[in-house]
Design a protein around this motif. Sequence first.
Motif: not given
Length: 488
Positions: A350-364
């Motif tokens: 999933f996208n990691t630009e400012w303004g996107c919602d954090l996904q589970t992969e980002h959180e972990k």
Amino acid sequence: MIPVTLLRIPVLHTSLFFRCGALFFQRHCRRMISKKRRICDILECTDIGSDVRIQGWVRSVRPQKDNLFLHVNDGSSLKPLQVVASSHLNTRDLTFGCAVDISGTLERSPNKRQNVEIQAQHIQVVGECDPVEFPFKIKERHPLEYIRQFPHLRCRTNAFSSLLRIRSEATAALQSFFRDNGYVQIHTPIITSNDCEGAGELFQVEPAGDKKASDDPNPHFFSVPAYLTVSGQLHLEVMAGAFSAVYTFGPTFRAENSQSRRHLAEFYMVEAEIAFTESLKDLMEVMENLFKSTTEHLMSHCADDIELFHKYIAPGHGDEVNLMLKRNFHVISYTEAIDILNNSSQNFTFNTEWGCDLQTEHEKFLVKHCGNVPVFVVDYPYDLKPFYARDNQDQPRHTAAAVDLLVPGVGELCGGSLREERLELLKSRLAQTGLEDAYAWYLQLREFGSVPHGGFGMGFERYLQCILGVHNIKDVIPFARFSHSCPL
């Protein structure tokens, strides 16, 4: 006092009277002696030679020429109690899984695994069990995926009975934390007209088979459409206008069409609201203390049950839990989180630009980046958060005073924010979303003695996943409800 000469009681009747009294006393004593006891209490008992009675389920049967050995469990402890009996007490229906009522004497056990055992004088099979048809086999360790197929029977397994004891103790620990810190418990409604999360994933409530007259101007049971609650937050905000600290703990519902290991249609939430606070630090302090206090309580009161998970379900997870208890939780801003993700070599789906919602992969990933210690992410983009989140009024990147707590293995565990107490700003936000009329009562809260306040919610099942190392959320709730399942 009546003179003895006036008591005209025949000798025969007097003798019968005392005999009846003695018989009653003997029967009463026998009932007192045979009063059943919990196995967890008997295992700690030192009253050798006393008469005991247990009721439970047979976990193993080992017949020998002269003796019969049983292991019996009643759900009060992970450990079973050994029962020794004469072989003449063995019957065909005394099998693995059957329910029994056993009376005997408490004796010292030569078995090194436990101090005491019961020498049985009486064994009654209360409920038979065919071990061939029973889906769980003796001395076999079934994986969670297998026992999940039997929601009506899985409480008979060691793993799930341990989970239920841990869940019960965690409930008590959460309640104690809030009570000891001066919070008032509020029973928020299950049926509501509010969509607190704004996601639209709601179960609508209407009477079954109710047919309204065609000329009825209101087609609904209530005056407006009603739904199963997704959060008790807005009702807690009402109560935070009269109490400095309130909380609720109960079921919430999401009509999310997903069968993944992360989603349930019905789950439990712990939610708190604190008045007279203008700082996310206050909320983060409560979240961290709640997590650590509850977990420390469980580690000391459910040691055997938790060890089962840390040894067989998630080997080595105990070290991770101890690390979370010893270390202070990290704090980073959403902007810092995005920079960490973009500077990593990880390829995210999933996208990691400012303004996107954090996904589970980002959180972990963020949790691992912080040393596998829980991390608070604060100051999310304003447009990502619901209407009630307080506007930070910052530029050029517009943010809200919101916070999420991310934990190892799970991702988001808690979500909270300061609430927008400024009437004009709140009016403007509701007008933008077309909700000004629906939440007129919410606006009115700001007109009569409103104070700065904030709160958070914690997913109870996700908390259990975090401390036990369980990957599938369906394995930490008594009865899992999810899309396309058949509820019992």
